[in-house]
Scaffold this motif. Sequence first.
Motif, PDB file in Angstrom:
ATOM      1  N   LEU A  92      -8.556  58.805  -9.872  1.00 28.02           N
ATOM      2  CA  LEU A  92      -9.425  57.854  -9.102  1.00 28.02           C
ATOM      3  C   LEU A  92      -9.273  56.318  -9.826  1.00 28.02           C
ATOM      4  O   LEU A  92      -9.769  56.668 -11.257  1.00 28.02           O
ATOM      5  N   LEU A  93      -9.001  55.468  -9.466  1.00 28.71           N
ATOM      6  CA  LEU A  93      -8.817  54.235 -10.130  1.00 28.71           C
ATOM      7  C   LEU A  93     -10.077  53.238 -10.218  1.00 28.71           C
ATOM      8  O   LEU A  93     -10.592  52.499 -10.855  1.00 28.71           O
ATOM      9  N   GLY A  94     -10.760  53.369  -8.753  1.00 31.49           N
ATOM     10  CA  GLY A  94     -12.120  52.798  -8.460  1.00 31.49           C
ATOM     11  C   GLY A  94     -12.433  53.210  -6.829  1.00 31.49           C
ATOM     12  O   GLY A  94     -11.463  53.441  -6.219  1.00 31.49           O
ATOM     13  N   LYS A  95     -13.530  53.010  -6.628  1.00 30.60           N
ATOM     14  CA  LYS A  95     -14.253  53.155  -5.338  1.00 30.60           C
ATOM     15  C   LYS A  95     -15.285  51.931  -5.109  1.00 30.60           C
ATOM     16  O   LYS A  95     -16.128  51.786  -5.848  1.00 30.60           O
ATOM     17  N   TYR A  96     -15.018  51.367  -3.950  1.00 36.76           N
ATOM     18  CA  TYR A  96     -15.558  49.883  -3.753  1.00 36.76           C
ATOM     19  C   TYR A  96     -16.256  49.793  -2.410  1.00 36.76           C
ATOM     20  O   TYR A  96     -15.923  50.421  -1.516  1.00 36.76           O
ATOM     21  N   CYS A  97     -17.296  49.177  -2.393  1.00 37.03           N
ATOM     22  CA  CYS A  97     -18.044  48.673  -1.330  1.00 37.03           C
ATOM     23  C   CYS A  97     -18.966  47.314  -1.593  1.00 37.03           C
ATOM     24  O   CYS A  97     -18.814  46.908  -2.732  1.00 37.03           O
ATOM     25  N   GLY A  98     -19.578  46.724  -0.757  1.00 35.62           N
ATOM     26  CA  GLY A  98     -20.461  45.685  -1.004  1.00 35.62           C
ATOM     27  C   GLY A  98     -19.521  44.271  -0.753  1.00 35.62           C
ATOM     28  O   GLY A  98     -18.403  44.404  -0.141  1.00 35.62           O
ATOM     29  N   THR A  99     -20.026  43.132  -1.233  1.00 29.98           N
ATOM     30  CA  THR A  99     -19.443  42.011  -1.147  1.00 29.98           C
ATOM     31  C   THR A  99     -18.765  41.537  -2.459  1.00 29.98           C
ATOM     32  O   THR A  99     -18.175  40.269  -2.211  1.00 29.98           O
ATOM     33  N   LEU A 100     -19.084  41.929  -3.518  1.00 30.29           N
ATOM     34  CA  LEU A 100     -18.619  41.621  -4.771  1.00 30.29           C
ATOM     35  C   LEU A 100     -17.073  41.934  -4.757  1.00 30.29           C
ATOM     36  O   LEU A 100     -16.500  42.928  -4.634  1.00 30.29           O
ATOM     37  N   GLN A 101     -16.291  41.125  -5.188  1.00 33.10           N
ATOM     38  CA  GLN A 101     -14.684  41.186  -5.144  1.00 33.10           C
ATOM     39  C   GLN A 101     -14.272  42.007  -6.179  1.00 33.10           C
ATOM     40  O   GLN A 101     -14.669  41.473  -7.373  1.00 33.10           O
ATOM     41  N   PRO A 102     -13.612  43.036  -6.113  1.00 37.47           N
ATOM     42  CA  PRO A 102     -13.452  43.950  -7.076  1.00 37.47           C
ATOM     43  C   PRO A 102     -12.332  43.056  -7.983  1.00 37.47           C
ATOM     44  O   PRO A 102     -11.458  42.394  -7.586  1.00 37.47           O
ATOM     45  N   ASN A 103     -12.341  43.517  -9.094  1.00 37.83           N
ATOM     46  CA  ASN A 103     -11.467  42.947 -10.310  1.00 37.83           C
ATOM     47  C   ASN A 103     -10.124  43.607  -9.892  1.00 37.83           C
ATOM     48  O   ASN A 103      -9.856  44.639  -9.156  1.00 37.83           O
ATOM     49  N   PRO A 104      -8.946  42.903 -10.213  1.00 37.65           N
ATOM     50  CA  PRO A 104      -7.706  43.328 -10.039  1.00 37.65           C
ATOM     51  C   PRO A 104      -7.168  44.672 -10.435  1.00 37.65           C
ATOM     52  O   PRO A 104      -7.776  45.147 -11.621  1.00 37.65           O
ATOM     53  N   ILE A 105      -6.405  45.461 -10.047  1.00 34.38           N
ATOM     54  CA  ILE A 105      -5.848  46.851 -10.298  1.00 34.38           C
ATOM     55  C   ILE A 105      -4.718  46.752 -10.781  1.00 34.38           C
ATOM     56  O   ILE A 105      -3.646  46.392 -10.184  1.00 34.38           O
ATOM     57  N   PHE A 106      -4.202  47.105 -12.211  1.00 27.99           N
ATOM     58  CA  PHE A 106      -2.969  47.057 -12.779  1.00 27.99           C
ATOM     59  C   PHE A 106      -2.503  48.517 -12.883  1.00 27.99           C
ATOM     60  O   PHE A 106      -3.016  49.244 -13.963  1.00 27.99           O
ATOM     61  N   SER A 107      -1.741  48.938 -11.944  1.00 22.04           N
ATOM     62  CA  SER A 107      -1.388  50.273 -12.119  1.00 22.04           C
ATOM     63  C   SER A 107      -0.414  50.623 -13.018  1.00 22.04           C
ATOM     64  O   SER A 107       0.478  49.575 -13.329  1.00 22.04           O
ATOM     65  N   GLN A 108      -0.287  51.791 -13.796  1.00 19.06           N
ATOM     66  CA  GLN A 108       1.006  51.972 -14.550  1.00 19.06           C
ATOM     67  C   GLN A 108       1.934  52.896 -13.577  1.00 19.06           C
ATOM     68  O   GLN A 108       2.680  53.607 -14.396  1.00 19.06           O
ATOM     69  N   ASN A 109       1.776  52.915 -12.581  1.00 17.36           N
ATOM     70  CA  ASN A 109       2.613  53.985 -11.547  1.00 17.36           C
ATOM     71  C   ASN A 109       3.151  53.208 -10.599  1.00 17.36           C
ATOM     72  O   ASN A 109       2.816  52.312  -9.823  1.00 17.36           O
ATOM     73  N   ASN A 110       4.243  53.742  -9.929  1.00 11.70           N
ATOM     74  CA  ASN A 110       4.973  53.319  -8.680  1.00 11.70           C
ATOM     75  C   ASN A 110       4.419  53.602  -7.259  1.00 11.70           C
ATOM     76  O   ASN A 110       4.946  53.178  -6.340  1.00 11.70           O
ATOM     77  N   GLU A 111       3.333  54.477  -7.326  1.00  8.68           N
ATOM     78  CA  GLU A 111       2.540  54.770  -6.288  1.00  8.68           C
ATOM     79  C   GLU A 111       1.012  54.582  -6.371  1.00  8.68           C
ATOM     80  O   GLU A 111       0.484  54.888  -7.270  1.00  8.68           O
ATOM     81  N   LEU A 112       0.584  54.207  -5.295  1.00  3.64           N
ATOM     82  CA  LEU A 112      -0.867  54.025  -4.886  1.00  3.64           C
ATOM     83  C   LEU A 112      -1.209  54.783  -3.862  1.00  3.64           C
ATOM     84  O   LEU A 112      -0.777  54.482  -2.879  1.00  3.64           O
ATOM     85  N   TYR A 113      -2.592  55.222  -3.692  1.00  2.00           N
ATOM     86  CA  TYR A 113      -3.106  56.156  -2.617  1.00  2.00           C
ATOM     87  C   TYR A 113      -4.424  55.414  -2.294  1.00  2.00           C
ATOM     88  O   TYR A 113      -5.153  55.397  -3.108  1.00  2.00           O
TER      89      TYR A 113
END
Length: 385
Positions: free
Chosen positions: A246-267
């Motif tokens: 898990l990289l992050g779980k998000y809700c609400g109105t606060l804009q999440p920070n960018p996600i910089f993955s080290q993988n060529n796949e995201l779920y």
Amino acid sequence: NKIHFDYKKHENDHLAATFCGSTIPAPFISSGNFLTVQFVSDLTLEREGFNATYTFVDMPCGGTYNATWTPQNTSSPYVSNQSVPLSTCTWVIEAPPHQQVKITVWALQLHAQDCAQNYLEVQDLPEGDERVHFCGRNLTALPEFYSSTSTAMVVFKSEVLNSNSRVSFTYQIADCNRQYNRAFGNLKSPGWPDNYNDNLDCTIILTAPQNHAITLFFHSFDIEDSSNCAHDFLEVRNGSSRNSPLLGKYCGTLQPNPIFSQNNELYLQFKSNNIISSHGYEIIWASSPSGCGGTLYGDSGSFTSPGYPSTYPNNTHCEWTLITPAGRPVTVSFYFISIDDPGDCVQNYLILYNGPNATSPSSGPYCGAVSTANTFRFPLVILKS
């Protein structure tokens, strides 16, 4: 002196062909029941002009179709022993309001490798965030297309129509489960920009090219808020399954920070209950071998340096190419820059190029700390540290 042929019903419709000289053009077939012919001459030479005849024909392919939840197939006509002159076939696929269209191309053969005269293009209508273009001879495993609006358009252009020039595809209303096999794109919650529906459970899998890393930039975000995001939420995992880290779980109105993955796949998994519905999200994603940078396409978006709002790492080299639909000028606004450099922006800097590569006219380099707003119309941005 020249003649323009337009599929023209409105001023912004498509130019189909332009002719001049003394070579007689091949028979021309419009993509619909309207065509504008424009003849233009200058003040220098006079010639005999032209003589043309016209009539109506049965459309070889194309038309307007309504997508349903049940997949439906359509194809260009099969021609066995003849070559029919063909300009363009256009299919317009319409889904109900607030739904999207899924296009699956399962057969494609093109007459020649000339990409200007032989291609398949799938796009939103009106022109929006999504557009894919296929040409050449070696076309296999074409990715599925998901519109970001309720209307999609499939354009098949070929110099001739015969057994070596054809297309077949399936269309249907798209559910909220998606799988993208491409280097960049946009993600929008179901029903965007209106509120998402209740009781959704959507899975989105992003697969970039091998050795690429994916970056997610959250441009808009509004999901029902709850403790620990127990009600509605968006989860992002580093891999291709719901068991990936898990990289992050998000809700609400606060804009999440960018996600910089080290993988060529995201779920990604998006879930909603039946209590409160909100606008949802709009995400821009890109990928590149360097771990940052890539292509950003769409009417608008956001992007940041790696690690933002924390510090960027040493030995960073990011290149973002910004592309807007229909060739509209790109405007980039910076409201804050903090790039430390011991000299004159030689080792650590941000630079913008007004064109597709670093040989284009540039603005910058910039470094130091600048807090005033600056706006540029330069579509290539490079960060180096």
